[in-house]
Design a protein around this motif. Structure first.
Motif, short mmCIF file in Angstrom:
data_model
loop_
_atom_site.label_atom_id
_atom_site.label_comp_id
_atom_site.label_asym_id
_atom_site.label_seq_id
_atom_site.Cartn_x
_atom_site.Cartn_y
_atom_site.Cartn_z
N PRO A 142 4.62 1.37 10.90
CA PRO A 142 5.42 2.55 10.51
C PRO A 142 6.91 2.28 10.46
CG PRO A 142 4.59 2.75 12.77
CD PRO A 142 3.89 1.58 12.16
N GLU A 143 7.38 1.28 11.17
CA GLU A 143 8.80 0.96 11.11
C GLU A 143 9.17 0.27 9.80
OE1 GLU A 143 6.81 -2.75 12.51
OE2 GLU A 143 6.52 -0.59 12.75
N ARG A 144 8.17 -0.30 9.13
CA ARG A 144 8.42 -1.00 7.86
C ARG A 144 8.26 -0.09 6.66
NH1 ARG A 144 10.84 -5.71 9.49
NH2 ARG A 144 9.70 -6.61 11.24
N ILE A 145 7.29 0.80 6.70
CA ILE A 145 6.97 1.66 5.56
C ILE A 145 7.19 3.11 5.95
CG2 ILE A 145 5.14 2.41 3.99
CD1 ILE A 145 3.91 -0.40 4.34
N GLY A 146 8.16 3.74 5.28
CA GLY A 146 8.55 5.10 5.65
C GLY A 146 8.08 6.18 4.69
N ALA A 147 7.50 5.79 3.56
CA ALA A 147 7.00 6.77 2.59
C ALA A 147 6.02 6.08 1.66
CB ALA A 147 8.15 7.39 1.79
N LEU A 148 5.15 6.89 1.06
CA LEU A 148 4.13 6.38 0.15
C LEU A 148 4.20 7.12 -1.18
CD1 LEU A 148 1.04 6.34 2.57
CD2 LEU A 148 2.39 4.36 1.86
N ALA A 149 4.04 6.38 -2.26
CA ALA A 149 3.84 6.97 -3.58
C ALA A 149 2.54 6.40 -4.12
CB ALA A 149 5.01 6.65 -4.51
N MET A 150 1.60 7.27 -4.39
CA MET A 150 0.26 6.86 -4.82
C MET A 150 0.10 7.16 -6.31
SD MET A 150 -1.99 8.48 -1.73
CE MET A 150 -1.87 7.90 -0.05
N ILE A 151 -0.26 6.16 -7.07
CA ILE A 151 -0.50 6.34 -8.50
C ILE A 151 -1.99 6.19 -8.77
CG2 ILE A 151 -0.02 5.45 -10.82
CD1 ILE A 151 2.68 4.49 -9.82
N ALA A 152 -2.61 7.28 -9.23
CA ALA A 152 -4.05 7.31 -9.51
C ALA A 152 -4.87 6.84 -8.31
CB ALA A 152 -4.37 6.49 -10.75
N PRO A 153 -4.66 7.45 -7.14
CA PRO A 153 -5.38 7.00 -5.95
C PRO A 153 -6.82 7.51 -5.90
CG PRO A 153 -4.10 8.93 -5.39
CD PRO A 153 -3.78 8.60 -6.84
N SER A 154 -7.65 6.80 -5.16
CA SER A 154 -8.99 7.28 -4.85
C SER A 154 -9.40 6.71 -3.50
CB SER A 154 -10.01 6.87 -5.91
OG SER A 154 -11.30 7.34 -5.54
N LEU A 211 11.88 -5.66 5.92
CA LEU A 211 12.09 -4.35 5.32
C LEU A 211 11.98 -3.27 6.38
CD1 LEU A 211 10.01 -4.62 2.02
CD2 LEU A 211 12.38 -5.31 2.44
N ARG A 212 12.80 -2.24 6.24
CA ARG A 212 12.77 -1.09 7.13
C ARG A 212 12.72 0.17 6.29
NH1 ARG A 212 12.13 -2.97 12.49
NH2 ARG A 212 13.03 -5.07 12.50
N ASP A 213 11.80 1.07 6.65
CA ASP A 213 11.71 2.37 5.98
C ASP A 213 11.53 2.24 4.47
OD1 ASP A 213 11.63 5.19 6.18
OD2 ASP A 213 13.74 5.36 5.61
N ALA A 214 10.77 1.25 4.04
CA ALA A 214 10.52 1.04 2.61
C ALA A 214 9.60 2.11 2.06
CB ALA A 214 9.93 -0.34 2.38
N GLU A 225 2.70 -8.18 6.02
CA GLU A 225 3.34 -9.48 6.20
C GLU A 225 4.46 -9.71 5.18
OE1 GLU A 225 0.09 -12.23 6.29
OE2 GLU A 225 -0.52 -11.62 8.30
N VAL A 226 4.31 -9.19 3.97
CA VAL A 226 5.39 -9.26 2.99
C VAL A 226 6.59 -8.46 3.49
CG1 VAL A 226 6.12 -8.53 0.68
CG2 VAL A 226 3.94 -9.72 0.98
N CYS A 227 6.34 -7.26 4.01
CA CYS A 227 7.43 -6.44 4.54
C CYS A 227 8.11 -7.11 5.72
CB CYS A 227 6.90 -5.06 4.94
SG CYS A 227 6.36 -4.02 3.57
#
Length: 267
Positions: free
Chosen positions: A109-121, A86-89, A79-81
């Motif tokens: 998927p149209e809003r978020i185009g890549a992920l960066a995970m910091i210390a994920p679990s 936002l497109r391809d964030a 909802e923030v995106c």
């Protein structure tokens, strides 16, 4: 609903640059990204927000039913995106927010185009053939302690989560962040975080993904980073020479370098 007010959305940096969304972990808020923003602001449109129940979000919007699942937090992110169109964030998620990002990217998927995970679990509890770092009894004890004495739990656990015992100011900062969170809302978020199992969700991730793990992290040991990397096709795993679960605070230089290299490769 005013999403910007509900989630205390902050937008800074280059208004014409690609969008990067920074999502905090349990017990934290957007202030935890203050050492990351300067590394991004010149080239990227940087979006920060607080999940409902955290930071300066609108507490009246909290629903225990909604936020008893990671899907509720993923809906906040989507909802923030949407509110900012936002497109391809690139969605940068710390700790549990890495899994929130996985769900949000699948949903929008149209809003978020890549992920960066910091210390994920994806799962904190050990399972057959999987080491999450904790037994089921460990997690139940952790949650029982949190629910019976949240302030005491915060004082005990913050230095453990942060690591870097030689830099006690970092542990105090995390403790203060925990203590600033409403205890009732924190209890819901804690159960959602520590009892979640997102392992199957990882296999459906189809966007470029960076996995940043710390060399020494009692909350997300290196076996977890290896699992996440193996589960997401084409992901990149980077091991930071860092201790603790919050490298964007304890080792911002190395964290920012890895993050900006990933972002630059997408441009």
């Amino acid at each position: 609903m005013d999403i910007a007010r509900r989630n205390n959305v902050t937008v800074m940096g280059n208004p014409r640059g690609p969008a990067v969304v920074l999502a905090h972990g349990f017990g934290c808020d957007q202030n935890m990204w203050r050492l990351t923003v300067p590394a991004l602001a010149e080239e990227y449109r940087v979006v920060l927000f607080d999940y409902v129940g955290s930071g300066r979000s609108q507490a009246s919007a909290f629903s225990a039913a909604r936020y008893s699942s990671l899907e509720g937090y993923a809906q906040d992110a989507v909802e923030v995106c949407e509110a900012l169109d936002l497109r391809d964030a690139v969605f940068v998620g710390h700790s549990v927010s890495a899994m929130v990002g996985v769900l949000a990217a699948e949903r929008a998927p149209e809003r978020i185009g890549a992920l960066a995970m910091i210390a994920p679990s994806p799962r904190y509890i050990d399972d057959e053939g999987y080491r999450g770092g904790f037994s089921a009894e460990d997690i139940e004890e952790l949650l029982a302690s949190l629910e019976s004495n949240y302030l005491g739990w915060s004082a005990t656990m913050a230095p453990v989560i942060m690591g870097n015992a030689d830099r006690p100011e970092l542990g105090r900062e995390l403790e203060n962040s925990f203590c600033a969170t409403d205890p009732d809302m924190a209890r819901v978020f804690a159960r959602t975080t520590f009892l979640s199992d997102s392992r199957d969700d990882l296999k459906r991730t189809r966007v470029p993904t960076l996995v940043l793990e710390c060399a020494h992290d009692v909350i997300a040991p290196r076996e977890v980073g290896a699992f996440v990397h193996a589960a997401i096709p084409g992901s990149r795993l980077v091991t930071l020479d860092a201790t603790g679960h919050c490298p964007h605070l304890s080792a911002p230089g190395a964290t920012n370098q890895a993050l900006t290299a990933f972002l630059a490769a997408r441009r």
